[in-house]
Design a protein around this motif. Structure first.
Motif, mmCIF file in Angstrom:
data_model
loop_
_atom_site.group_PDB
_atom_site.id
_atom_site.type_symbol
_atom_site.label_atom_id
_atom_site.label_comp_id
_atom_site.label_asym_id
_atom_site.label_seq_id
_atom_site.Cartn_x
_atom_site.Cartn_y
_atom_site.Cartn_z
ATOM 1 N N THR A 110 0.838 -1.199 0.000
ATOM 2 C CA THR A 110 0.000 0.000 0.000
ATOM 3 C C THR A 110 0.873 1.249 0.000
ATOM 4 O OG1 THR A 110 -1.733 -1.178 1.192
ATOM 5 C CG2 THR A 110 -1.814 1.227 1.248
ATOM 6 N N ASP A 111 1.881 1.277 0.876
ATOM 7 C CA ASP A 111 2.789 2.427 0.932
ATOM 8 C C ASP A 111 3.565 2.578 -0.369
ATOM 9 O OD1 ASP A 111 1.952 2.900 3.499
ATOM 10 O OD2 ASP A 111 3.746 2.055 4.457
ATOM 11 N N PHE A 112 4.015 1.475 -0.940
ATOM 12 C CA PHE A 112 4.821 1.513 -2.156
ATOM 13 C C PHE A 112 4.014 2.036 -3.344
ATOM 14 C CE2 PHE A 112 6.491 -0.426 -6.033
ATOM 15 C CZ PHE A 112 7.826 -0.064 -5.956
ATOM 16 N N TRP A 113 2.791 1.548 -3.503
ATOM 17 C CA TRP A 113 1.998 1.906 -4.681
ATOM 18 C C TRP A 113 1.274 3.242 -4.545
ATOM 19 C CZ3 TRP A 113 3.469 -0.068 -8.903
ATOM 20 C CH2 TRP A 113 3.968 -1.364 -8.948
ATOM 21 N N LYS A 114 1.413 3.906 -3.416
ATOM 22 C CA LYS A 114 0.842 5.251 -3.297
ATOM 23 C C LYS A 114 1.559 6.228 -4.223
ATOM 24 C CE LYS A 114 -1.049 5.101 1.345
ATOM 25 N NZ LYS A 114 -0.902 5.561 2.735
ATOM 26 N N GLY A 115 2.746 5.834 -4.685
ATOM 27 C CA GLY A 115 3.477 6.660 -5.631
ATOM 28 C C GLY A 115 4.226 7.804 -4.979
ATOM 29 N N ARG A 116 4.373 7.758 -3.695
ATOM 30 C CA ARG A 116 5.121 8.809 -3.014
ATOM 31 C C ARG A 116 6.607 8.611 -3.242
ATOM 32 N NH1 ARG A 116 1.717 9.136 2.624
ATOM 33 N NH2 ARG A 116 -0.246 9.613 1.624
ATOM 34 N N ASP A 117 7.386 9.451 -2.623
ATOM 35 C CA ASP A 117 8.833 9.439 -2.750
ATOM 36 C C ASP A 117 9.409 8.117 -2.252
ATOM 37 O OD1 ASP A 117 11.474 10.278 -3.030
ATOM 38 O OD2 ASP A 117 11.495 11.207 -1.043
ATOM 39 N N LEU A 118 10.065 7.365 -3.146
ATOM 40 C CA LEU A 118 10.658 6.089 -2.750
ATOM 41 C C LEU A 118 11.838 6.290 -1.812
ATOM 42 C CD1 LEU A 118 10.542 4.006 -6.057
ATOM 43 C CD2 LEU A 118 9.011 3.927 -4.094
ATOM 44 N N ASN A 119 12.521 7.436 -1.944
ATOM 45 C CA ASN A 119 13.626 7.723 -1.035
ATOM 46 C C ASN A 119 13.111 7.878 0.398
ATOM 47 O OD1 ASN A 119 16.311 8.142 -0.422
ATOM 48 N ND2 ASN A 119 16.167 10.362 -0.682
ATOM 49 N N GLY A 120 11.944 8.511 0.550
ATOM 50 C CA GLY A 120 11.334 8.643 1.870
ATOM 51 C C GLY A 120 10.919 7.296 2.435
ATOM 52 N N LEU A 121 10.351 6.445 1.580
ATOM 53 C CA LEU A 121 9.960 5.098 2.013
ATOM 54 C C LEU A 121 11.194 4.304 2.441
ATOM 55 C CD1 LEU A 121 7.804 2.890 2.341
ATOM 56 C CD2 LEU A 121 8.122 2.353 -0.090
ATOM 57 N N TYR A 122 12.260 4.419 1.656
ATOM 58 C CA TYR A 122 13.520 3.747 1.994
ATOM 59 C C TYR A 122 14.052 4.240 3.332
ATOM 60 C CZ TYR A 122 18.491 2.662 1.889
ATOM 61 O OH TYR A 122 19.734 2.232 2.220
ATOM 62 N N SER A 123 14.067 5.561 3.526
ATOM 63 C CA SER A 123 14.581 6.129 4.781
ATOM 64 C C SER A 123 13.754 5.664 5.979
ATOM 65 C CB SER A 123 14.567 7.655 4.711
ATOM 66 O OG SER A 123 15.410 8.103 3.692
ATOM 67 N N ARG A 124 12.433 5.637 5.802
ATOM 68 C CA ARG A 124 11.565 5.202 6.901
ATOM 69 C C ARG A 124 11.801 3.735 7.247
ATOM 70 N NH1 ARG A 124 6.709 2.869 7.167
ATOM 71 N NH2 ARG A 124 6.252 3.127 4.970
ATOM 72 N N LEU A 125 11.916 2.893 6.231
ATOM 73 C CA LEU A 125 12.143 1.463 6.481
ATOM 74 C C LEU A 125 13.530 1.203 7.057
ATOM 75 C CD1 LEU A 125 10.548 -0.092 3.284
ATOM 76 C CD2 LEU A 125 9.671 -0.236 5.611
ATOM 77 N N ASN A 126 14.511 1.937 6.583
ATOM 78 C CA ASN A 126 15.884 1.736 7.043
ATOM 79 C C ASN A 126 16.110 2.315 8.429
ATOM 80 O OD1 ASN A 126 18.110 0.364 6.186
ATOM 81 N ND2 ASN A 126 19.070 2.110 5.200
ATOM 82 N N GLY A 127 15.276 3.264 8.855
ATOM 83 C CA GLY A 127 15.451 3.908 10.142
ATOM 84 C C GLY A 127 14.724 3.229 11.292
ATOM 85 N N GLN A 128 14.073 2.129 11.037
ATOM 86 C CA GLN A 128 13.351 1.423 12.093
ATOM 87 C C GLN A 128 14.329 0.732 13.036
ATOM 88 O OE1 GLN A 128 10.757 -1.255 9.997
ATOM 89 N NE2 GLN A 128 9.232 0.312 9.591
ATOM 90 N N ASN A 129 13.867 0.472 14.266
ATOM 91 C CA ASN A 129 14.708 -0.211 15.257
ATOM 92 C C ASN A 129 15.111 -1.607 14.807
ATOM 93 O OD1 ASN A 129 14.487 2.013 16.873
ATOM 94 N ND2 ASN A 129 12.892 1.146 18.172
ATOM 95 N N LYS A 130 14.168 -2.316 14.215
ATOM 96 C CA LYS A 130 14.472 -3.668 13.742
ATOM 97 C C LYS A 130 14.538 -3.642 12.214
ATOM 98 C CE LYS A 130 9.691 -5.154 13.759
ATOM 99 N NZ LYS A 130 8.759 -6.179 14.097
ATOM 100 N N PRO A 131 15.364 -4.503 11.639
ATOM 101 C CA PRO A 131 15.479 -4.504 10.175
ATOM 102 C C PRO A 131 14.174 -4.942 9.527
ATOM 103 C CG PRO A 131 16.691 -6.343 11.122
ATOM 104 C CD PRO A 131 16.205 -5.503 12.268
ATOM 105 N N PRO A 132 13.883 -4.413 8.342
ATOM 106 C CA PRO A 132 12.644 -4.825 7.665
ATOM 107 C C PRO A 132 12.702 -6.297 7.276
ATOM 108 C CG PRO A 132 14.000 -3.481 6.218
ATOM 109 C CD PRO A 132 14.668 -3.486 7.561
ATOM 110 N N SER A 133 11.533 -6.880 7.107
ATOM 111 C CA SER A 133 11.475 -8.292 6.731
ATOM 112 C C SER A 133 10.574 -8.440 5.516
ATOM 113 C CB SER A 133 10.947 -9.133 7.895
ATOM 114 O OG SER A 133 9.641 -8.727 8.221
ATOM 115 N N GLY A 134 10.700 -9.575 4.884
ATOM 116 C CA GLY A 134 9.840 -9.900 3.754
ATOM 117 C C GLY A 134 10.070 -8.989 2.564
ATOM 118 N N ILE A 135 8.966 -8.565 1.970
ATOM 119 C CA ILE A 135 9.029 -7.766 0.756
ATOM 120 C C ILE A 135 9.661 -6.398 1.011
ATOM 121 C CG2 ILE A 135 6.727 -6.780 0.947
ATOM 122 C CD1 ILE A 135 6.418 -7.298 -2.070
#
Length: 114
Positions: free
Chosen positions: A61-86
């Motif tokens: 849902t977040d990916f296909w909203k078409g928003r800034d992928l750099n922002g999505l990357y930063s948000r996922l990379n900045g989490q306490n635990k590493p992202p999982s799955g897709i």
């Protein structure tokens, strides 16, 4: 024969177990224990799969909203635990994309490298 006829007390479930040999009782106890363990594993795995499905749906849902992928990357990379799955696949792919982009490659080579 009437199916509602009650069985004699000798054929009750509890009496059959109590009158069985110790070996048979041990096998039945082992089977009951293994059944309980199996159901615990099944329920745990179903919770893990449900959580993974939920995380994948949220990421898509977040990916296909078409928003800034750099922002999505930063948000996922900045989490306490590493992202999982897709989400982890996206983070790894985007990291590779950023690395190749700094090398000023041809766009076809850039996409192929990712």
């Amino acid at each position: 024969m009437n199916p509602l006829v009650e069985l004699p007390d000798q054929l009750s479930f509890v009496n059959l177990i109590l009158q069985a040999s110790p070996l048979v009782q041990g096998v039945m106890a082992l089977l009951a224990l293994l059944s309980i363990i199996s159901w615990m594993l099944i329920l745990r795995r179903s919770r893990v799969l449900a959580r993974a499905r939920s995380q994948a749906t949220k990421f898509e849902t977040d990916f296909w909203k078409g928003r800034d992928l750099n922002g999505l990357y930063s948000r996922l990379n900045g989490q306490n635990k590493p992202p999982s799955g897709i989400a982890n696949i996206f983070v790894v792919g985007y990291t590779e994309y950023a690395r190749l982009r700094r090398q000023n490659l041809h766009p076809d080579s850039l996409v192929e490298g990712c």
